[in-house]
Design a protein around this motif. Structure first.
Motif, mmCIF file in Angstrom:
data_model
loop_
_atom_site.group_PDB
_atom_site.id
_atom_site.type_symbol
_atom_site.label_atom_id
_atom_site.label_comp_id
_atom_site.label_asym_id
_atom_site.label_seq_id
_atom_site.Cartn_x
_atom_site.Cartn_y
_atom_site.Cartn_z
ATOM 1 N N ALA A 33 0.818 -1.217 0.000
ATOM 2 C CA ALA A 33 0.000 0.000 0.000
ATOM 3 C C ALA A 33 0.851 1.265 0.000
ATOM 4 N N GLY A 34 2.169 1.108 0.059
ATOM 5 C CA GLY A 34 3.055 2.262 0.063
ATOM 6 C C GLY A 34 3.144 2.959 1.402
ATOM 7 N N ALA A 35 2.772 2.279 2.472
ATOM 8 C CA ALA A 35 2.782 2.883 3.802
ATOM 9 C C ALA A 35 4.218 3.050 4.301
ATOM 10 N N ARG A 36 4.389 3.990 5.219
ATOM 11 C CA ARG A 36 5.700 4.237 5.812
ATOM 12 C C ARG A 36 5.817 3.635 7.202
ATOM 13 N N PHE B 51 10.902 1.348 10.217
ATOM 14 C CA PHE B 51 9.607 1.919 9.847
ATOM 15 C C PHE B 51 8.945 2.534 11.078
ATOM 16 N N ALA B 52 8.089 3.509 10.833
ATOM 17 C CA ALA B 52 7.439 4.250 11.915
ATOM 18 C C ALA B 52 6.362 3.396 12.582
ATOM 19 N N TRP C 126 -7.843 8.537 12.901
ATOM 20 C CA TRP C 126 -6.435 8.130 12.954
ATOM 21 C C TRP C 126 -5.838 8.055 11.559
ATOM 22 N N ARG C 127 -6.639 7.632 10.588
ATOM 23 C CA ARG C 127 -6.142 7.625 9.207
ATOM 24 C C ARG C 127 -5.917 9.045 8.704
ATOM 25 N N LEU D 296 0.469 5.847 7.515
ATOM 26 C CA LEU D 296 0.594 4.623 8.298
ATOM 27 C C LEU D 296 -0.531 3.640 7.972
ATOM 28 N N TYR D 297 -0.224 2.375 8.113
ATOM 29 C CA TYR D 297 -1.171 1.301 7.809
ATOM 30 C C TYR D 297 -1.756 0.772 9.120
#
Length: 296
Positions: free
Chosen positions: A55-58, A83-84, A129-130, A136-137
């Motif tokens: 999904a390209g999340a960090r 990763f965060a 939160w999103r 973030l995932y």
């Protein structure tokens, strides 16, 4: 994010106890895969992390309590793999040994209170939160759901690959603690009915274990009550059993999951559920870091 191709092999070890009455028991030592990213938590995270990467999340945002094994493993993985991580915690700010680790690992924490945490199953819970952390995932509490179960399915292959060192050519069933039921569901999926999976429920029925598992897999498992009065409840008999077992075998246990599950197995054997010669795989699901704050 990444890399997430680290897949440690949990050692399979025989366990000899005088109450086994002719039953052969081997322990899958998930507690030994890593000092920090320990137990079943990493396996439950692997598929979630792959989805996050796709999904390209960090990074990852997830939930847990002040002694959460899941958040502890997630935060440690975030620090190690770069990763965060953000943790949404039950209750009000407190510096438990686990929380101090989360901070040290670089996890950013939000305390939701108790009512706020109970709202986590609501349809709109993740929306704010999103919005706050679009990079973030979100991962469910405990790394649950189908992705978590699929990550645990590899444990069946790991056990089958180590049977020969026990002198076994087969096994008859699995036995493990069930907190959310995710690991149990993954084993049942991988077994596809070949061997039954017994889950000793470390939480009361109202925690939704049966619903969680039933949403992932149709059968091949059985859930048994083992909460001993509620989640994180430990009585003198359990603590005495743990102490006796650790002294006899050297196997470290904790009272929330593994201790309850092994004591429940002893009770079922004494009740005649399994006949002599049965070969059982007991899954040590880790969680030993949580022992630091346990007071009984």
């Amino acid at each position: 994010m990444g890399p997430f191709d680290w897949l440690p092999i949990a050692p399979l070890e025989p366990l000899h106890l005088d109450w086994l009455n002719g039953i052969e028991l081997a322990v899958l030592r998930l507690d030994r895969i890593d000092p920090l990213i320990s137990g079943n938590k990493w396996f439950k995270l692997t598929e979630h992390l792959r989805q996050a990467e796709q999904a390209g999340a960090r990074g990852i945002i997830s939930l847990g309590g002040a002694y959460s094994n899941h958040l502890h493993a997630l935060a440690a993985a975030g620090e190690r793999f770069g990763f965060a991580t953000v943790g949404l915690l039950r209750g009000h700010p407190q510096d438990t040994p686990t929380v101090l680790d989360l901070k040290a690992f670089g996890m950013h924490l939000h305390w939701l209170g108790y009512a706020g945490y109970r709202a986590r199953h609501g349809a709109d819970f993740w929306l704010p939160w999103r919005e706050q952390y679009p990079q973030l995932y979100p991962v469910p509490e405990g790394g649950g759901g189908l992705p978590g179960a699929l990550g645990c399915a590899v444990l069946v292959e790991q056990v089958r690959g180590q049977l020969s060192k026990l002198g076994w050519d087969a096994y008859d069933a699995w036995w493990l603690a069930a907190g959310t039921g995710t690991t149990l569901a993954g084993l049942a999926l991988a077994e596809a009915g070949a061997h039954p999976v017994y889950g000793a429920m470390a939480v009361p029925d109202d925690h939704g274990v049966a619903q969680n598992v039933g949403a992932i897999v149709a059968g091949g498992y059985e859930l048994l009550e083992a909460s001993r009065g509620g989640f994180a409840k430990a009585d003198a008999a359990l603590l005495d059993f743990m102490q006796t077992t650790e002294r006899a075998t050297g196997l470290p246990l904790e009272p929330l999951y593994t201790g309850k599950a092994l004591l429940a197995l002893k009770q079922q054997i004494e009740a005649g559920r399994f006949s002599p010669g049965t070969r059982l795989i007991f899954v040590h699901t880790g969680g030993l870091q949580g022992r630091r704050g346990f007071t009984g």
